[in-house]
Design an enzyme around this catalytic site. Sequence first.
Site, PDB file in Angstrom:
ATOM      1  N   MET A  69       0.904  -1.167   0.023  1.00 17.32           N
ATOM      2  CA  MET A  69      -0.132   0.105  -0.086  1.00 17.32           C
ATOM      3  C   MET A  69       1.040   1.348  -0.025  1.00 17.32           C
ATOM      4  SD  MET A  69      -2.765  -1.149   2.843  1.00 17.32           S
ATOM      5  CE  MET A  69      -3.482   0.304   3.101  1.00 17.32           C
ATOM      6  N   HIS A  70       0.414   2.380  -0.649  1.00 13.53           N
ATOM      7  CA  HIS A  70       1.243   3.370  -0.957  1.00 13.53           C
ATOM      8  C   HIS A  70       0.388   4.730  -0.894  1.00 13.53           C
ATOM      9  CE1 HIS A  70       4.457   6.045  -1.860  1.00 13.53           C
ATOM     10  NE2 HIS A  70       3.970   6.441  -3.077  1.00 13.53           N
ATOM     11  N   GLN A  71       0.735   5.734  -0.401  1.00 17.95           N
ATOM     12  CA  GLN A  71      -0.363   6.872  -0.508  1.00 17.95           C
ATOM     13  C   GLN A  71      -0.205   7.591  -1.698  1.00 17.95           C
ATOM     14  OE1 GLN A  71       0.733   9.800   2.587  1.00 17.95           O
ATOM     15  NE2 GLN A  71       2.849   9.512   2.409  1.00 17.95           N
ATOM     16  N   ASP A 113       4.815   2.289   3.477  1.00 12.30           N
ATOM     17  CA  ASP A 113       5.412   1.618   2.067  1.00 12.30           C
ATOM     18  C   ASP A 113       6.039   0.280   2.523  1.00 12.30           C
ATOM     19  OD1 ASP A 113       4.711   3.953   0.828  1.00 12.30           O
ATOM     20  OD2 ASP A 113       6.526   4.632   0.584  1.00 12.30           O
TER      21      ASP A 113
END
Length: 197
Positions: free
Chosen positions: A120-122, A171
Site C-alpha cells: 500500500m502506498h499513499q 510503504d
Amino acid sequence: MPVGLPKVRFVSLDDNEEIECNGLYQRRILILGSEINSENANIISGALIYFSLADFSREFKLLINSPGGSVIDGIAISDTMDTLLTPVETMAVGVAASMACFILNRGTSRIAFPHARVMMHQPCSSLSEVEMEDTVVEMQAIERIRDYIIDGYRITTLKSRKEIMDTLEKDVFMSAIEAKEYRLVDHIVGENGFEFP
C-alpha cells in the site's frame, strides 16, 4: 519466439466478420502487467465494459503484476469495476504495489499467488511542477483522492482510518499471508485447497 498475449480468430456475432482478438479476453482474463497509465487503463476499462455488455453474468479475472502508476488512471479502472454488474475477481500474481494494490483491493473476490508481494502506498503529486497559485488547488485534489483511497481500503479491510493512513505512509511490502491477515486479499492460491482455475 515472440512473447505476448495469444491472439485467436473468431467470428463476430454482430456482422459475421472474422476478427483477431486476445484469446484471454474471450475467457474473461485481463492482465495488468505494467505501470498503470492511460493506455492500459483505457484498454482494461474498455474490455471490462465491452465484454460485460455481451454477457454480464460471466465473471472477469484481472491478473495484476504492476508497480502501480497513475492514480487517476488507476481510479478509472477501479470505478469501472465498481460500476459493472459483472463480478471482477482480482489476483496478485507478482507485485501489486501502490495503485495496483488499490485495484487488487477493489475486486469482488481478491486472491494472491503464494509468492505475490503487496504494498500500500499513499497518492502523491509533483508540486514542484505546479504554479504557486495552483498549489492549494492541487493539494485539495490530492486530499480528496487520498480520502477516496482510504475509504476504499476501510470498506474491505475493516481497519480504522488511522490504521490505513499509518500503513499508507510506511510503504511496507507484504507477503501473500500478511496481505490476507491485513484483509487486502481473501484467498491464497494453494492454501486450504484453493486453486487457480
